[in-house]
Design a protein around this motif. Structure first.
Motif, PDB file in Angstrom:
ATOM      1  N   UNK A   1      -6.377  -6.809  -2.584  1.00 33.20           N
ATOM      2  CA  UNK A   1      -5.507  -6.153  -1.608  1.00 33.20           C
ATOM      3  C   UNK A   1      -6.040  -6.426  -0.210  1.00 33.20           C
ATOM      4  N   UNK A   2      -5.236  -6.127   0.788  1.00 35.35           N
ATOM      5  CA  UNK A   2      -5.719  -6.285   2.153  1.00 35.35           C
ATOM      6  C   UNK A   2      -6.785  -5.224   2.442  1.00 35.35           C
ATOM      7  N   UNK A   3      -7.535  -5.438   3.476  1.00 36.04           N
ATOM      8  CA  UNK A   3      -8.652  -4.562   3.846  1.00 36.04           C
ATOM      9  C   UNK A   3      -8.149  -3.156   4.176  1.00 36.04           C
ATOM     10  N   UNK A   4      -8.463  -2.207   3.326  1.00 37.54           N
ATOM     11  CA  UNK A   4      -7.977  -0.837   3.506  1.00 37.54           C
ATOM     12  C   UNK A   4      -8.510  -0.189   4.775  1.00 37.54           C
ATOM     13  N   UNK A   5      -9.657  -0.627   5.249  1.00 34.90           N
ATOM     14  CA  UNK A   5     -10.226  -0.032   6.456  1.00 34.90           C
ATOM     15  C   UNK A   5      -9.399  -0.327   7.697  1.00 34.90           C
ATOM     16  N   UNK A   6      -8.534  -1.322   7.609  1.00 36.62           N
ATOM     17  CA  UNK A   6      -7.700  -1.712   8.755  1.00 36.62           C
ATOM     18  C   UNK A   6      -6.315  -1.083   8.716  1.00 36.62           C
ATOM     19  N   UNK A   7      -6.023  -0.327   7.663  1.00 38.56           N
ATOM     20  CA  UNK A   7      -4.689   0.249   7.514  1.00 38.56           C
ATOM     21  C   UNK A   7      -4.639   1.653   8.096  1.00 38.56           C
ATOM     22  N   UNK A   8      -3.422   2.124   8.316  1.00 36.52           N
ATOM     23  CA  UNK A   8      -3.191   3.468   8.838  1.00 36.52           C
ATOM     24  C   UNK A   8      -1.988   4.052   8.099  1.00 36.52           C
ATOM     25  N   UNK A   9      -2.166   5.231   7.540  1.00 35.17           N
ATOM     26  CA  UNK A   9      -1.088   5.939   6.853  1.00 35.17           C
ATOM     27  C   UNK A   9      -0.841   7.267   7.552  1.00 35.17           C
ATOM     28  N   UNK A  10       0.415   7.665   7.586  1.00 35.39           N
ATOM     29  CA  UNK A  10       0.800   8.941   8.173  1.00 35.39           C
ATOM     30  C   UNK A  10       1.806   9.617   7.246  1.00 35.39           C
ATOM     31  N   UNK A  11       1.886  10.933   7.331  1.00 32.94           N
ATOM     32  CA  UNK A  11       2.865  11.675   6.542  1.00 32.94           C
ATOM     33  C   UNK A  11       4.205  11.637   7.263  1.00 32.94           C
ATOM     34  N   UNK A  12       5.222  11.088   6.593  1.00 28.75           N
ATOM     35  CA  UNK A  12       6.571  11.019   7.165  1.00 28.75           C
ATOM     36  C   UNK A  12       7.591  11.363   6.087  1.00 28.75           C
ATOM     37  N   UNK A  13       8.765  11.756   6.535  1.00 28.48           N
ATOM     38  CA  UNK A  13       9.869  11.968   5.590  1.00 28.48           C
ATOM     39  C   UNK A  13      10.509  10.621   5.279  1.00 28.48           C
TER      40      UNK A  13
ATOM     41  N   UNK B   1      -3.114 -10.482  -8.383  1.00 23.38           N
ATOM     42  CA  UNK B   1      -2.911 -11.268  -7.168  1.00 23.38           C
ATOM     43  C   UNK B   1      -1.928 -10.542  -6.248  1.00 23.38           C
ATOM     44  N   UNK B   2      -1.785 -11.056  -5.032  1.00 16.07           N
ATOM     45  CA  UNK B   2      -0.823 -10.485  -4.111  1.00 16.07           C
ATOM     46  C   UNK B   2      -0.450 -11.508  -3.063  1.00 16.07           C
ATOM     47  N   UNK B   3       0.606 -11.201  -2.339  1.00  8.12           N
ATOM     48  CA  UNK B   3       1.033 -12.022  -1.218  1.00  8.12           C
ATOM     49  C   UNK B   3       1.113 -11.126   0.009  1.00  8.12           C
ATOM     50  N   UNK B   4       0.580 -11.609   1.121  1.00  8.55           N
ATOM     51  CA  UNK B   4       0.648 -10.879   2.379  1.00  8.55           C
ATOM     52  C   UNK B   4       1.209 -11.830   3.429  1.00  8.55           C
ATOM     53  N   UNK B   5       2.163 -11.359   4.205  1.00  8.77           N
ATOM     54  CA  UNK B   5       2.789 -12.200   5.219  1.00  8.77           C
ATOM     55  C   UNK B   5       2.989 -11.401   6.500  1.00  8.77           C
TER      56      UNK B   5
END
Length: 455
Positions: free
Chosen positions: A334-346, A419-423
């Protein structure tokens, strides 16, 4: 089913109804809620009862930061720290705000995959002319041919007050993306150990009302024009994909062509639709996975489950930072989780189930669509046995100076083969994304492909 709070939209006539037939536009009285109790694009104006989702107050102002010469925006939230991080060890505590795909990723990669959760900011907005068009669409636009096309549609967001799942999906397909865009971006399909060869693309997207010869009185059936040129590696360089995306793909199927640089030949490409293999993806993505979902909706029955509060990728400035290398992002699994940002949204939760007699590698799909942008933020894909096969994440970055909710990096994870694909990555590129371009339809013809693909 977990105890996630299902927030029923006040105007959803039947949240469990599967869309089988065209629906009428809403009344002028209902449309009057746009800009009052609802945002101009149809989201709930108010925050949630717990105070963990704020009220919408117009989105990020245009002057919230600066854009550098390479087109990278400064992060208005750079000083923020995660409120908490969801991991395989504590995910049960946050289960009601997680999707099946997120839970599966946490279980599959317990030591590396995690969700850093930050304060929620409703940053999305759009220009006034988009708001005006959405309000007009609310009372005028209808689905035709069993929901497979639109009538009396303008600009973006045909159903800001959706009545069923298919209308929500149409809002995603037609959402405002700046009218036109040209960008250089990079894709990777790493092996299980994380090694990858970057694929470089030049991509152009032009909605019909941005072409110079568009006639509003006779708009035709084309929704937008799309062109993708591969510039590296050498074995793929010069190959071009051209797509004319139609509003009603049952009445007039998507028109697509491929120019193969090695053969110096242009040919029709009807396989670039539905579950046809997408070029240069090493089998990790089918055609309608691009942009989280695209294309004709006719092979599925669409069910509107309702609204949920979910931790989704949002305000992903950190992932798009110019100081990153692609190797900093692309990691095993997977992509580097330390670089991601998640927020609570509807989000609107919509389930797509394959119709009897129809064919697709995904027998069921579940989409989680951000109420403020109509962007699919998360998507789960099930095979014919009912097994969760792939899960996708769309990392939205608001182009606040241009009022565009932009899908930057998107990743599609295969839970079976690892595996995965990221674009959509552009961290090492110096050419900014160009928005607001105008083109002629002559630039998007099969005859123009050969010159576009010259190595």
């Amino acid at each position: 089913m977990n105890k996630t709070i299902i927030l029923a939209h006040s105007l959803a006539l039947s949240l469990s109804l599967t869309c089988q037939s065209p629906q009428a536009a809403v009344s002028a009285e209902q449309a009057g809620q746009l800009g009052t109790s609802l945002t101009p694009l149809g989201a709930e104006m108010a925050g949630n009862a717990a105070g963990t989702i704020p009220a919408w107050s117009g989105g990020l102002p245009k002057d919230s930061g600066n854009r550098d010469a390479a087109g990278f925006l400064s992060d208005p939230f750079v000083s923020e720290k995660p409120l908490f991080t969801i991991s395989a060890q504590n995910m049960a505590q946050y289960q009601e705000h997680l999707t099946a795909g997120q839970v599966a990723m946490l279980k599959r990669y317990p030591d590396t995959y995690h969700l850093p959760v930050y304060p929620s900011h409703r940053t999305a907005n759009a220009p006034d002319f988009v708001y005006k068009a959405a309000k007009e669409n609310a009372t005028k636009t209808t689905m035709v041919d069993g929901g497979n096309g639109l009538e009396n549609f303008s600009t973006a967001v045909p159903f800001p007050i959706p009545q069923n799942g298919l209308e929500v999906v149409w809002n995603h397909i037609t959402r405002y993306r700046g009218g036109s865009a040209r960008r250089v971006h990079v894709q990777a399909t790493p092996l299980a150990n994380g090694t990858f060869v970057p694929v470089y693309f030049k991509q152009e997207l032009t909605f019909r009302d941005r072409v110079t010869d568009f006639d509003p009185a006779n708009p035709g059936n084309v929704l937008f024009y799309y062109k993708q040129l591969v510039t590296a590696p050498a074995r793929l360089a010069g190959d071009v994909v051209l797509v004319h995306e139609t509003l009603n793909q049952v009445k007039e199927p998507r028109m697509a062509w491929i120019y193969n640089a090695g053969q110096r030949r242009v040919r029709r490409a009807p396989q670039i639709s539905y579950d046809g293999p997408y070029p240069a993806s090493e089998g990790q993505r089918v055609a309608d996975n691009l942009d989280m979902y695209n294309g004709a909706p006719d092979r599925y029955d669409w069910k509107l489950v309702g609204k949920r509060e979910v931790y989704i990728p949002y305000n992903s400035f950190k992932l798009d930072a110019a100081n990153l290398k692609y190797a900093d992002i692309v990691k095993p699994g997977h992509i580097n989780s330390d670089l991601t940002r998640y927020e609570l949204h509807r989000v609107w939760q919509v389930e797509a189930t394959l119709k009897p007699g129809e064919r697709h590698v995904y027998a069921k799909r579940v989409f989680y669509i951000d109420e403020d942008t109509w962007q699919i933020a998360l998507a789960d894909h099930y095979d014919s046995r009912g097994t969760l096969w792939r899960t996708a994440e769309g990392h939205m970055e608001p182009m606040y100076d241009l009022q565009i909710a932009w899908l930057g990096t998107e990743a599609l994870y295969d839970l079976i083969n690892g595996r995965y694909i990221v674009s959509g990555m552009r961290n090492e590129e110096k050419q900014p994304i160009e928005f607001g371009l105008t083109s002629s339809t002559a630039e998007y013809t099969a005859a123009a492909l050969r010159s576009a693909g010259v190595r």
